[in-house]
Motif scaffolding. Structure first.
Motif, mmCIF file in Angstrom:
data_model
loop_
_atom_site.group_PDB
_atom_site.id
_atom_site.type_symbol
_atom_site.label_atom_id
_atom_site.label_comp_id
_atom_site.label_asym_id
_atom_site.label_seq_id
_atom_site.Cartn_x
_atom_site.Cartn_y
_atom_site.Cartn_z
ATOM 1 N N ASP A 115 -11.965 0.638 7.988
ATOM 2 C CA ASP A 115 -11.399 2.281 8.091
ATOM 3 C C ASP A 115 -12.440 1.961 9.826
ATOM 4 O O ASP A 115 -11.445 3.398 10.359
ATOM 5 C CB ASP A 115 -12.786 2.898 7.609
ATOM 6 N N ILE A 116 -12.575 0.996 10.573
ATOM 7 C CA ILE A 116 -13.206 1.030 11.816
ATOM 8 C C ILE A 116 -12.643 0.156 13.020
ATOM 9 O O ILE A 116 -12.850 0.096 14.227
ATOM 10 C CB ILE A 116 -14.802 1.106 12.153
ATOM 11 N N ALA A 117 -11.765 -0.511 11.969
ATOM 12 C CA ALA A 117 -11.172 -2.227 12.372
ATOM 13 C C ALA A 117 -10.445 -1.686 13.699
ATOM 14 O O ALA A 117 -9.383 -0.572 13.586
ATOM 15 C CB ALA A 117 -10.965 -3.094 11.731
ATOM 16 N N GLY A 118 -10.454 -2.120 15.196
ATOM 17 C CA GLY A 118 -9.594 -0.991 16.482
ATOM 18 C C GLY A 118 -9.759 -0.629 17.018
ATOM 19 O O GLY A 118 -9.336 -0.236 17.976
ATOM 20 N N THR A 119 -11.276 -0.564 17.106
ATOM 21 C CA THR A 119 -11.866 1.510 17.087
ATOM 22 C C THR A 119 -12.842 0.660 18.528
ATOM 23 O O THR A 119 -13.070 1.467 19.175
ATOM 24 C CB THR A 119 -12.411 1.848 16.470
ATOM 25 N N GLY A 120 -13.113 -0.715 18.567
ATOM 26 C CA GLY A 120 -14.428 -0.805 19.145
ATOM 27 C C GLY A 120 -15.781 -0.138 18.537
ATOM 28 O O GLY A 120 -16.558 -0.194 19.138
ATOM 29 N N LYS A 121 -15.736 0.204 17.836
ATOM 30 C CA LYS A 121 -16.935 0.882 17.297
ATOM 31 C C LYS A 121 -18.859 0.250 16.623
ATOM 32 O O LYS A 121 -19.126 0.661 16.114
ATOM 33 C CB LYS A 121 -16.804 2.472 16.590
ATOM 34 N N VAL A 122 -17.678 -0.916 15.466
ATOM 35 C CA VAL A 122 -18.110 -1.206 14.735
ATOM 36 C C VAL A 122 -19.163 -2.397 15.779
ATOM 37 O O VAL A 122 -19.854 -2.517 17.196
ATOM 38 C CB VAL A 122 -17.683 -2.596 14.612
ATOM 39 N N SER A 123 -21.122 -2.468 15.268
ATOM 40 C CA SER A 123 -21.581 -3.116 16.022
ATOM 41 C C SER A 123 -22.305 -4.410 15.747
ATOM 42 O O SER A 123 -21.878 -4.664 14.993
ATOM 43 C CB SER A 123 -23.231 -2.279 15.747
ATOM 44 N N GLN A 124 -22.544 -5.033 16.804
ATOM 45 C CA GLN A 124 -22.645 -6.205 16.934
ATOM 46 C C GLN A 124 -23.772 -6.790 16.424
ATOM 47 O O GLN A 124 -24.255 -8.387 16.306
ATOM 48 C CB GLN A 124 -21.963 -6.908 18.017
ATOM 49 N N VAL A 125 -24.960 -5.755 16.346
ATOM 50 C CA VAL A 125 -26.239 -5.939 15.968
ATOM 51 C C VAL A 125 -26.464 -7.429 15.192
ATOM 52 O O VAL A 125 -27.386 -8.677 15.388
ATOM 53 C CB VAL A 125 -27.295 -5.629 15.940
ATOM 54 N N SER A 126 -25.893 -7.435 13.786
ATOM 55 C CA SER A 126 -25.670 -7.939 12.611
ATOM 56 C C SER A 126 -25.488 -9.263 13.167
ATOM 57 O O SER A 126 -25.876 -10.366 12.620
ATOM 58 C CB SER A 126 -24.816 -7.569 11.440
ATOM 59 N N MET A 127 -24.551 -9.579 13.789
ATOM 60 C CA MET A 127 -23.889 -10.598 13.995
ATOM 61 C C MET A 127 -24.816 -11.354 15.389
ATOM 62 O O MET A 127 -25.099 -12.609 15.203
ATOM 63 C CB MET A 127 -22.386 -10.246 15.262
ATOM 64 N N VAL A 128 -25.138 -10.779 16.113
ATOM 65 C CA VAL A 128 -26.078 -11.520 16.876
ATOM 66 C C VAL A 128 -27.327 -11.513 15.783
ATOM 67 O O VAL A 128 -27.902 -12.423 16.243
ATOM 68 C CB VAL A 128 -26.525 -10.255 17.621
ATOM 69 N N GLU A 129 -28.072 -11.279 15.111
ATOM 70 C CA GLU A 129 -29.163 -11.438 14.211
ATOM 71 C C GLU A 129 -28.248 -12.901 13.256
ATOM 72 O O GLU A 129 -30.210 -13.518 13.220
ATOM 73 C CB GLU A 129 -29.394 -10.819 13.191
ATOM 74 N N ALA A 130 -27.712 -12.600 12.579
ATOM 75 C CA ALA A 130 -26.918 -14.182 12.083
ATOM 76 C C ALA A 130 -26.823 -15.786 13.006
ATOM 77 O O ALA A 130 -27.394 -16.526 12.514
ATOM 78 C CB ALA A 130 -25.418 -13.934 11.402
ATOM 79 N N ILE A 131 -26.150 -15.341 14.129
ATOM 80 C CA ILE A 131 -26.602 -16.250 15.155
ATOM 81 C C ILE A 131 -28.059 -17.178 15.043
ATOM 82 O O ILE A 131 -28.310 -17.939 15.649
ATOM 83 C CB ILE A 131 -26.021 -15.666 16.252
#
Length: 334
Positions: free
Chosen positions: A304-320
Motif C-alpha cells: 500500500d505504500i510501496a513507491g511512496t518513500g514513506k516506509v521507515s528504515q528503523v526495522s532494517m537498521v535494527e535487523a542489520i
C-alpha cells in the motif's frame, strides 16, 4: 577486528524492500558495526533512491569482500533479474516473486560458503512467490530447505526482551492441544541451546503461563499443573536454568527488565503482542538452528505504500545491527 559481513537479499522488488535498504544504508551508524552487502538488482535500487530522494554510489561487485563498506556507497551483487520497465510497484506479480527467491538463494549460498557471516532479510510476498512458481510460503520454509535444516527455531528480540514460541501458525484451540509436558521440555532444551550459540553461556529462561494467573493451581485451567510445571521441573532436574510458569501478564515485562534472558511464549499472539507493544519497529525475528544467523524485519512488503518513500528504515537498521551483534559468537561456536 573486521566488522561482520552481512548479506542483505533485496526482497520483493515490488514491495518496500528496496526502499528500506537504501534508507538503512544511508544511515552512517550501520557502518559502525557491519559491512553490509546487498544481493539484489541495480535498476530497482536506483529507482528506490529516486523515490526516497537518497543518492548513494552503487558499487557493483562479484564477491562480498570487494565492497567498499563506507557511507555514501551501496555495495551490490547485481543479479540483473528484473525488467524495471515491466515492474509494477505495490502489486503481486510473478517476476517479482521469482526474483525475491533468487536473492534469498544467492544470499544463502554466500552464507553457506562463509562469504558472509549472517544475513538480514527484507520482506517477501507469499502470493508473489506462488505466482512465480516458487513452492514455499515464506522465508523460514525457504531457508529450511536450502540449508537442509530441520525445524528452524524462531526468536523475537526487542531491546532486552527475547521471546521464543512453542506454537505459532495454528489456531488457539490447536495451540492448547500442543502444549504437552514433552513439547514444553523439548522446547526449553532447544531455547537454551540456541541462546548458548548466540553467546549466552548460562541463559535463564522463563516459561509463560497459559491461563490467567498461570491457572491458580488448577482453578482456571489445569494445563500448568498437568503439563507445563512438570516439564519445567524435569528441565531443572537436568540443570537447566528455567523458571515458571510465570503469569503471562508479567513475564514479558520482567524479561524486558533483564530478569530473564528469554521467555518461552506458548502461542503466537501471546509473544507477538508483548514484543510489538514494546517497540513495533524494533521487533526483530532471529532464526536459529541453522548454519548461520538470519535476522529479519518483522513487517511485510507493505504494497500500500510501496513507491511512496514513506516506509521507515528503523526495522532494517535494527535487523542489520542484531545480525552483526550475534554473528561473531555464533560463528566462533560453529
Amino acid at each position: 577486528m573486521m566488522k561482520p559481513l552481512i548479506g542483505i537479499p533485496m526482497g520483493d522488488p515490488a514491495g518496500v524492500g528496496p526502499e528500506i535498504i537504501v534508507k538503512a544504508l544511508n544511515d552512517e551508524h550501520v557502518y559502525e558495526y557491519a559491512r553490509p552487502i546487498v544481493i539484489g538488482e541495480r535498476k530497482t535500487l536506483e529507482q528506490a533512491m529516486r523515490i526516497c530522494e537518497i543518492f548513494l554510489e552503487i558499487n557493483t561487485v562479484e564477491e562480498p569482500e570487494q565492497g567498499k563498506f563506507v557511507k555514501g556507497t551501496l555495495d551490490l551483487i547485481d543479479l540483473k533479474n528484473i525488467d524495471i520497465d515491466q515492474l509494477e510497484l505495490g502489486k503481486v506479480q510473478a517476476p517479482a516473486g521469482k526474483a525475491a527467491f533468487q536473492y534469498i538463494k544467492a544470499a544463502t549460498d554466500l552464507a553457506l560458503e562463509n562469504k558472509v557471516e549472517a544475513i538480514a532479510t527484507t520482506p517477501i510476498n507469499k502470493e508473489s512467490l506462488k505466482a512465480g512458481g516458487i513452492p514455499y510460503i515464506g522465508h523460514t520454509e525457504i531457508l529450511e530447505d536450502l540449508t537442509r535444516t530441520k525445524n528452524p527455531l524462531t526468536m523475537f528480540q526487542v531491546h532486552n526482551l527475547r521471546v521464543f514460541f512453542l506454537t505459532r501458525h495454528v489456531s488457539l484451540k490447536r495451540a492448547c492441544e500442543l502444549i504437552t509436558k514433552e513439547s514444553v521440555f523439548e522446547f526449553i532444551e532447544r531455547c537454551v541451546e540456541a541462546l548458548r550459540v548466540l553467546g549466552l553461556k548460562n541463559p535463564k529462561i522463563a516459561v509463560a503461563g497459559l491461563n490467567p494467573h498461570s491457572g491458580e493451581h488448577g482453578l482456571f485451567g489445569d494445563e500448568e499443573v498437568r503439563e507445563i510445571a512438570p516439564a519445567i521441573e524435569e528441565a531443572q532436574a537436568k540443570g537447566i536454568n528455567v523458571v515458571g510458569p510465570v503469569p503471562a501478564d508479567s513475564v514479558f515485562h520482567f524479561g524486558l527488565l533483564g530478569r530473564f534472558d528469554a521467555v518461552l511464549s506458548l502461542y503466537h499472539d501471546q509473544g507477538h503482542i508483548a514484543t510489538k507493544m514494546v517497540d513495533f519497529e524494533r521487533t526483530i525475528s532471529v532464526t536459529n538452528n541453522m548454519p548461520f544467523v538470519r535476522t529479519s524485519v518483522d513487517h511485510g512488503t507493505a504494497f500500500d505504500i510501496a513507491g511512496t518513500g514513506k516506509v521507515s528504515q528503523v526495522s532494517m537498521v535494527e535487523a542489520i545491527r542484531l545480525a552483526a551483534d550475534y554473528a561473531p559468537s555464533f560463528n566462533s561456536i560453529r
